[in-house]
Design an enzyme around this catalytic site. Structure first.
Site, mmCIF file in Angstrom:
data_model
loop_
_atom_site.group_PDB
_atom_site.id
_atom_site.type_symbol
_atom_site.label_atom_id
_atom_site.label_comp_id
_atom_site.label_asym_id
_atom_site.label_seq_id
_atom_site.Cartn_x
_atom_site.Cartn_y
_atom_site.Cartn_z
ATOM 1 N N ASP A 151 -5.547 2.108 -3.408
ATOM 2 C CA ASP A 151 -7.160 2.051 -2.379
ATOM 3 C C ASP A 151 -7.404 2.860 -1.286
ATOM 4 O OD1 ASP A 151 -5.441 1.811 -0.327
ATOM 5 O OD2 ASP A 151 -5.996 -0.092 0.105
ATOM 6 N N ASP A 161 -2.543 6.274 -3.517
ATOM 7 C CA ASP A 161 -1.680 5.594 -2.446
ATOM 8 C C ASP A 161 -0.931 4.266 -3.766
ATOM 9 O OD1 ASP A 161 -3.582 4.163 -2.389
ATOM 10 O OD2 ASP A 161 -2.791 3.475 -0.429
ATOM 11 N N ASP A 208 -0.968 1.176 -3.683
ATOM 12 C CA ASP A 208 -2.081 0.932 -4.825
ATOM 13 C C ASP A 208 -3.262 1.038 -4.877
ATOM 14 O OD1 ASP A 208 -3.175 0.831 -2.025
ATOM 15 O OD2 ASP A 208 -3.477 -1.813 -1.631
ATOM 16 N N SER A 221 0.524 -1.162 0.279
ATOM 17 C CA SER A 221 -0.094 -0.219 -0.093
ATOM 18 C C SER A 221 1.057 0.923 0.147
ATOM 19 C CB SER A 221 -1.140 0.316 1.036
ATOM 20 O OG SER A 221 -2.081 0.894 1.366
#
Length: 452
Positions: free
Chosen positions: A249, A245, A247, A108
């Site tokens: 999400d 960010d 990833d 992440s």
């Protein structure tokens, strides 16, 4: 110490997170998620278990995905490798392809040396704690070791990104024509699909942080580093900046003057818009205890109920799923729109945020004015007995006194850390000076009363 944290397994790649661990974890996942009525029914019909695997672009993801895929295939699971895509894209594809589960290799917003493994069950939903505990226990048990033609195959999921992009475009209530968007992709998983989708939706797109090289993910860019995005939006005269960010999400934004629009403000904008269109289930928004008091006041003024959960998007999701709610999220930018996603989706959120600007013909600053952000101060108090925080009479008396002085112009929250020996003291007030003063006052009491 438990292997799974609040969002899967995460740590230094080749430190805690080795290829051996990834392979064993994948094998254990096949054992646990290969059980159950749906999986057994598939086997009875002669169908093999299947999983979608994906990663963000950090360099260690290459060997970790290889290890995960090997562990799954060795367990008789057919693997579809979706390559580099956002975490919410992986979740969508698990459901869209009717796969038995999915594995995302990503850390992440963490720096490049870290990595992580997130597991999604059938339907693209995150695992509850008890299932993660069963998988961890299964790592020490017997593995599924089929032979011959019963081992799994590993294939490329060639149209993974296209499927996800079409899904995003199909969710939009309005095109984005005429709006100049600066996208910061954090040199992460959304570097390809996010600019492409915003462009296809009609926006004028300027892209930054979209040149991943395996080592530069989240490095001075993305939702945890908004300064460069704010500067670019102002310099280019753009209408809005959107930051993901690593990833993707999460989604945070900046307005035309470079002011940050955080997750609470984004939720406020979307909640009011969804209520107006009749899409906000029970006129209810789900948020964590860390959401700003201003969000609560704004929602009350607009006839919207706010349900509170513990900190973490998984707890927001649990409450949303239990009540069938349409919108929830966190101040950090994890926003969940359950009509279109099973998890926080930064690209989806950004698209819908800009779509509201186009639909209502308003600037993002005008839309965000629905909510007044109360100044918030957070002080971490280390080296204290965090477990006594809720029961210590002196601490609770001090909290009650501050709450009485603040009245309805502020809020107090004391929360013990889940991973460290400290207590977090959070105070919101009408002005920053008051918030700092009250927070320090309470932090001093916590330090004195709960010292180890």
């Amino acid at each position: 110490m438990p292997l799974f944290g609040t969002d899967g397994v995460r740590g230094l790649a080749n430190g805690i997170l080795t290829a051996d661990l990834a392979l064993t974890l994948a094998q254990a996942t096949a054992v646990v998620l290969g059980q159950g009525r749906t999986a057994e029914a598939r086997k009875a019909e002669g169908k093999r278990l299947s999983a979608v695997v994906a990663r963000d672009p950090r360099i260690s993801g290459e060997f970790l995905v290889a290890a995960v895929s090997a562990g799954l295939a060795a367990s008789g699971v057919d693997v579809l490798d979706a390559g580099v895509i956002p975490t919410p894209a992986l979740a969508f594809l698990v459901a869209d392809h009717d796969a038995d589960f999915g594995v995302m290799v990503s850390a992440s917003h963490n720096p490049a040396p870290d990595n992580g493994i997130k597991i999604f069950a059938r339907g693209g939903v995150k695992l509850p704690d008890e299932v993660e505990q069963r998988i961890e226990a299964a790592m020490a048990g017997e593995k599924l070791l089929p032979t011959g033609g019963s081992v799994g195959r590993i294939e490329r999921f060639s149209d993974a990104e296209d499927r996800y992009a079409l899904h995003l475009l199909g969710s939009l209530p309005h095109r984005l024509d005429g709006i100049h968007v600066v996208l910061d992709c954090a040199n992460g998983a959304a570097s390809g699909v996010s600019p492409e989708t915003f462009n296809d939706a009609g926006a004028k797109v300027t892209v930054m942080g979209a040149e991943p090289d395996g080592t530069n993910i989240n490095d001075g860019v993305g939702s945890t580093h908004l300064d460069k995005l704010a500067e670019a939006v102002v310099r280019l005269g753009a209408d809005i900046g959107i930051a993901h960010d690593g990833d993707a999400d999460r989604c945070l934004a900046v307005d035309a003057d470079g002011n940050i629009i955080d997750g609470d403000q984004i939720m406020a904008i979307l909640a009011v818009a969804m209520k107006d269109r009749g899409h906000l289930t029970d006129n209810t928004l789900v948020a964590t205890v860390m959401s700003n008091l201003g969000l609560h006041k704004a929602m009350k003024e607009n006839g919207i109920t706010v349900r509170q959960t513990g900190v973490g998007d998984r707890y927001v999701l649990e409450d949303m799923n239990a009540g069938g709610y349409a919108l929830g999220g966190e101040q950090s930018g994890h926003v969940i729109m359950s009509e279109f996603a099973t998890t926080g989706d930064g690209v989806l959120t950004g698209l819908h945020l800009v779509a509201e600007m186009a639909r209502q013909k308003k600037t993002i600053a005008e839309l965000a004015s629905v909510m007044t952000v109360f100044p918030q101060v957070l002080i971490n108090v280390p080296d204290v007995d965090k477990d006594r925080c809720a029961d210590d009479e002196g601490v609770q008396d001090a909290v009650a006194a501050v709450e009485a002085e603040l009245g309805d112009t502020g809020r107090v929250l004391l929360r013990k850390s889940g991973t460290e020996q400290l207590v977090r003291v959070m105070v919101e007030a009408a002005d920053a000076e008051s918030a700092q003063s009250y927070a320090q006052r309470l932090a001093d009491v916590v330090k004195e009363r709960l010292a180890l």
